[in-house]
Design an enzyme around this catalytic site. Structure first.
Site, PDB file in Angstrom:
ATOM      1  CG  ASP A   1       0.475  -3.666   8.339  1.00 36.86           C
ATOM      2  OD1 ASP A   1       0.182  -4.187   9.431  1.00 36.86           O
ATOM      3  OD2 ASP A   1      -0.374  -3.441   7.471  1.00 36.86           O
TER       4      ASP A   1
ATOM      5  CB  CYS B   1     -14.652   0.461  -2.712  1.00 30.35           C
ATOM      6  SG  CYS B   1     -15.478  -0.425  -1.383  1.00 30.35           S
TER       7      CYS B   1
HETATM    8  N1  LIG Z   1     -11.135  -3.912   1.362  1.00 34.47           N
HETATM    9  C1  LIG Z   1     -11.917  -3.119   0.651  1.00 34.47           C
HETATM   10  O1  LIG Z   1     -12.772  -3.554  -0.112  1.00 34.47           O
HETATM   11  C2  LIG Z   1     -11.747  -1.630   0.724  1.00 34.47           C
HETATM   12  C3  LIG Z   1     -12.102  -0.851  -0.387  1.00 34.47           C
HETATM   13  C4  LIG Z   1     -11.924   0.535  -0.322  1.00 34.47           C
HETATM   14  C5  LIG Z   1     -11.438   1.122   0.820  1.00 34.47           C
HETATM   15  N2  LIG Z   1     -11.115   0.341   1.890  1.00 34.47           N
HETATM   16  C6  LIG Z   1     -10.582   1.004   3.083  1.00 34.47           C
HETATM   17  O2  LIG Z   1      -9.165   0.894   3.077  1.00 34.47           O
HETATM   18  C7  LIG Z   1      -8.692   0.757   4.428  1.00 34.47           C
HETATM   19  C8  LIG Z   1      -7.936  -0.566   4.543  1.00 34.47           C
HETATM   20  O3  LIG Z   1      -8.829  -1.614   4.247  1.00 34.47           O
HETATM   21  P1  LIG Z   1      -8.287  -3.103   4.016  1.00 34.47           P
HETATM   22  O4  LIG Z   1      -9.432  -3.891   3.524  1.00 34.47           O
HETATM   23  O5  LIG Z   1      -7.019  -3.042   3.234  1.00 34.47           O
HETATM   24  O6  LIG Z   1      -7.989  -3.507   5.530  1.00 34.47           O
HETATM   25  P2  LIG Z   1      -6.941  -4.582   6.073  1.00 34.47           P
HETATM   26  O7  LIG Z   1      -6.792  -5.689   5.099  1.00 34.47           O
HETATM   27  O8  LIG Z   1      -7.363  -4.884   7.467  1.00 34.47           O
HETATM   28  O9  LIG Z   1      -5.571  -3.754   6.107  1.00 34.47           O
HETATM   29  C9  LIG Z   1      -5.224  -2.820   7.077  1.00 34.47           C
HETATM   30  C10 LIG Z   1      -3.803  -3.127   7.514  1.00 34.47           C
HETATM   31  O10 LIG Z   1      -3.329  -2.064   8.362  1.00 34.47           O
HETATM   32  C11 LIG Z   1      -2.757  -2.688   9.508  1.00 34.47           C
HETATM   33  N3  LIG Z   1      -2.700  -1.789  10.658  1.00 34.47           N
HETATM   34  C12 LIG Z   1      -3.478  -1.781  11.773  1.00 34.47           C
HETATM   35  N4  LIG Z   1      -3.067  -0.826  12.612  1.00 34.47           N
HETATM   36  C13 LIG Z   1      -2.032  -0.210  12.021  1.00 34.47           C
HETATM   37  C14 LIG Z   1      -1.176   0.852  12.408  1.00 34.47           C
HETATM   38  N5  LIG Z   1      -1.327   1.497  13.588  1.00 34.47           N
HETATM   39  N6  LIG Z   1      -0.197   1.247  11.569  1.00 34.47           N
HETATM   40  C15 LIG Z   1      -0.011   0.622  10.380  1.00 34.47           C
HETATM   41  N7  LIG Z   1      -0.785  -0.419   9.972  1.00 34.47           N
HETATM   42  C16 LIG Z   1      -1.783  -0.813  10.779  1.00 34.47           C
HETATM   43  C17 LIG Z   1      -3.618  -3.905   9.731  1.00 34.47           C
HETATM   44  O11 LIG Z   1      -2.994  -4.821  10.617  1.00 34.47           O
HETATM   45  P3  LIG Z   1      -3.971  -5.780  11.510  1.00 34.47           P
HETATM   46  O12 LIG Z   1      -4.713  -6.624  10.518  1.00 34.47           O
HETATM   47  O13 LIG Z   1      -3.027  -6.564  12.340  1.00 34.47           O
HETATM   48  O14 LIG Z   1      -4.865  -4.883  12.295  1.00 34.47           O
HETATM   49  C18 LIG Z   1      -3.736  -4.428   8.320  1.00 34.47           C
HETATM   50  O15 LIG Z   1      -2.593  -5.167   7.939  1.00 34.47           O
HETATM   51  C19 LIG Z   1      -9.947   0.805   5.319  1.00 34.47           C
HETATM   52  O16 LIG Z   1     -10.119   2.124   5.771  1.00 34.47           O
HETATM   53  C20 LIG Z   1     -11.075   0.412   4.384  1.00 34.47           C
HETATM   54  O17 LIG Z   1     -12.311   0.975   4.755  1.00 34.47           O
HETATM   55  C21 LIG Z   1     -11.220  -1.022   1.851  1.00 34.47           C
END
Ligand SMILES: NC(=O)c1ccc[n+]([C@@H]2O[C@H](COP(=O)([O-])OP(=O)(O)OC[C@H]3O[C@@H](n4cnc5c(N)ncnc54)[C@H](OP(=O)(O)O)[C@@H]3O)[C@@H](O)[C@H]2O)c1
Length: 313
Positions: free
Chosen positions: A33, A134
Site C-alpha cells: 500500500d 459489490c
Molecule cells: N468498499 C467497498 O464497499 C467496495 C466493495 C467492492 C469493491 N470495492 C472496490 O475495491 C477497491 C478498493 O476499495 P476500498 O473501499 O478498499 O478502498 P480504500 O479503503 O480506499 O482502499 C484502497 C487502498 O489503496 C491505497 N492506495 C492508493 N494508491 C495506491 C497505490 N498507488 N498503490 C497501492 N495502494 C494504493 C489507498 O491508500 P490512500 O487511502 O492513502 O489513498 C488505500 O489504503 C475500489 O476499486 C472499490 O471500488 C469496494
C-alpha cells in the site's frame, strides 16, 4: 499452497486478507500500500466493523506507490484492491513484475468480468480478470432470474450504500463535488456504474437499466432497491416461486426475517432477497429489496474466484 498477494490494503484489501489467512489453500506472502507498515499491521489486526483479528503468519509488507516498481516474484495470484489501477495496461505490470494471475476488485470495462453464481464457469484461464463491483454481484444473480423466467422491459436500480473511504468524514475538498460533503452527516446521491456493469452480463438489457447510488451515514452494508417493469403480467406468488426455485442457494438467499443493515455484517451471500419487501403493482411493476455486506460478502466472492483460478496455475 497457492501464494497470493494484495496491492491496496484498504477496506477490501484488509477484509480479503483476513479471509485468505483462514483459507488453507492460500498463503498470503506480500502486501503493498502507500502507508507505513506499522499502520498496515495495526489495521489488519484491529477493525471497527469486524473486530480484532490474530495471525501468526509472516507477511512481507511494502509501501510503494509506483505500480511499475513492485516485486511480485513467487506470487501466483495478485489481488489488485487499490481502486487506483483498473486499466489493463497498468495491471500488466503486475504480470511483468512476477504475478501469474491478477484479480481486480472493481468494475473495469477493459477486462473480462466474472460474477460468482452467474458466469464464473466461463473462466478460461485469462491472466487478468475483474470480479466487478459489490453492487453488480448483488444485483445480477437476481435480475438474471427475473429476466430469464419473466422478462424485463426496464429497471431502475437504487443502491443505498454505506459510506466508503473515498468520502470525507467532514466537509472537505474532493475531486467529486458531492463526495466533498460529510459522509457521517448526510444522505448523499452519487452516480453508480451498476447499470453498465449489469448490461455487461445481460447485454440485451442495454438501454433498459438506470442506476443511482445513495450513500448513507452507516459504516457497512448495502440495500439495493430494484423497480422492474416486467414483460408479462404475473402474480406475486408466481414470482416468489420462480425466485425460490432458481436462485443459486450458495450465492443468493431469500429471507423472511425483518433484517436491518447490521444484520448482514459478515454474511457471505452476494444477495439476500428481503421477502417481506417484495411488491407487485398492477401485476407488472415489481419492487425488490436486496441486502449485502459490501465488504465481507464481496471479498468472499473475490476469494472464491481465486479458488477457481488456482486450478489453472
Ligand atoms: N468498499 C467497498 O464497499 C467496495 C466493495 C467492492 C469493491 N470495492 C472496490 O475495491 C477497491 C478498493 O476499495 P476500498 O473501499 O478498499 O478502498 P480504500 O479503503 O480506499 O482502499 C484502497 C487502498 O489503496 C491505497 N492506495 C492508493 N494508491 C495506491 C497505490 N498507488 N498503490 C497501492 N495502494 C494504493 C489507498 O491508500 P490512500 O487511502 O492513502 O489513498 C488505500 O489504503 C475500489 O476499486 C472499490 O471500488 C469496494
Amino acid at each position: 499452497m497457492i501464494k497470493v498477494a494484495i496491492n491496496g490494503f484498504g477496506r477490501i484489501g484488509r477484509i480479503l486478507a483476513r479471509i485468505i489467512l483462514q483459507n488453507k489453500h492460500f498463503e498470503l506472502i506480500a502486501i503493498n500500500d502507500i502507508y507505513d507498515i506499522y499502520m498496515m499491521d495495526y489495521l489488519l489486526k484491529h477493525d471497527s466493523i469486524y473486530g480484532n483479528f490474530k495471525t501468526k503468519n509472516t507477511i512481507k509488507m511494502t509501501s510503494c506507490a509506483d505500480i511499475t516498481k513492485l516485486d511480485w516474484s513467487g506470487v501466483d495470484i495478485l489481488f489488485e484492491c487499490s481502486g487506483i489501477y483498473t486499466k489493463e495496461d497498468e495491471l500488466k505490470y503486475h504480470l511483468k513484475n512476477g504475478a501469474k494471475k491478477v484479480i481486480l476488485s472493481t468494475y473495469s470495462n477493459e477486462l473480462p468480468m466474472f460474477i460468482m453464481g452467474f458466469n464464473e464457469e466461463k473462466y478460461n484461464n485469462e491472466n487478468i480478470i475483474s470480479s466487478c463491483s459489490c453492487t453488480a454481484n448483488c444485483v445480477v444473480p437476481v435480475l438474471s432470474i427475473i429476466d430469464k423466467h419473466i422478462g424485463i422491459q426496464k429497471c431502475n436500480i437504487t443502491t443505498i450504500h454505506s459510506y466508503t473511504s473515498e468520502q470525507n468524514l467532514l466537509d472537505n475538498k474532493n475531486t467529486d463535488i458531492r463526495r466533498s460533503r460529510s459522509a457521517t452527516q448526510n444522505i448523499i446521491p452519487l452516480s453508480s456504474n451498476v447499470a453498465n456493469a449489469s448490461t455487461y452480463f445481460l447485454p440485451h438489457l442495454k438501454g433498459k437499466l438506470s442506476a443511482n447510488s445513495i450513500r448513507i451515514p452507516v459504516g457497512n452494508g448495502v440495500l439495493i432497491d430494484l423497480h422492474i417493469k416486467i414483460s408479462q403480467k404475473s402474480k406475486l406468488s408466481h414470482i416468489k416461486k420462480i425466485l425460490n426455485k432458481n436462485i443459486n442457494k450458495n450465492i443468493v438467499k431469500i429471507s423472511k426475517n425483518f433484517i436491518v443493515s447490521t444484520d448482514v455484517k459478515g454474511i457471505k451471500y452476494s444477495s439476500i432477497i428481503d421477502e417481506n419487501s417484495i411488491h407487485l403493482v398492477q401485476d407488472d411493476f415489481l419492487q425488490l429489496l436486496l441486502w449485502q455486506d459490501n465488504e465481507y460478502g464481496y471479498a468472499q466472492k473475490v476469494e472464491q474466484m481465486a479458488e477457481l483460478m488456482k486450478e489453472y496455475l
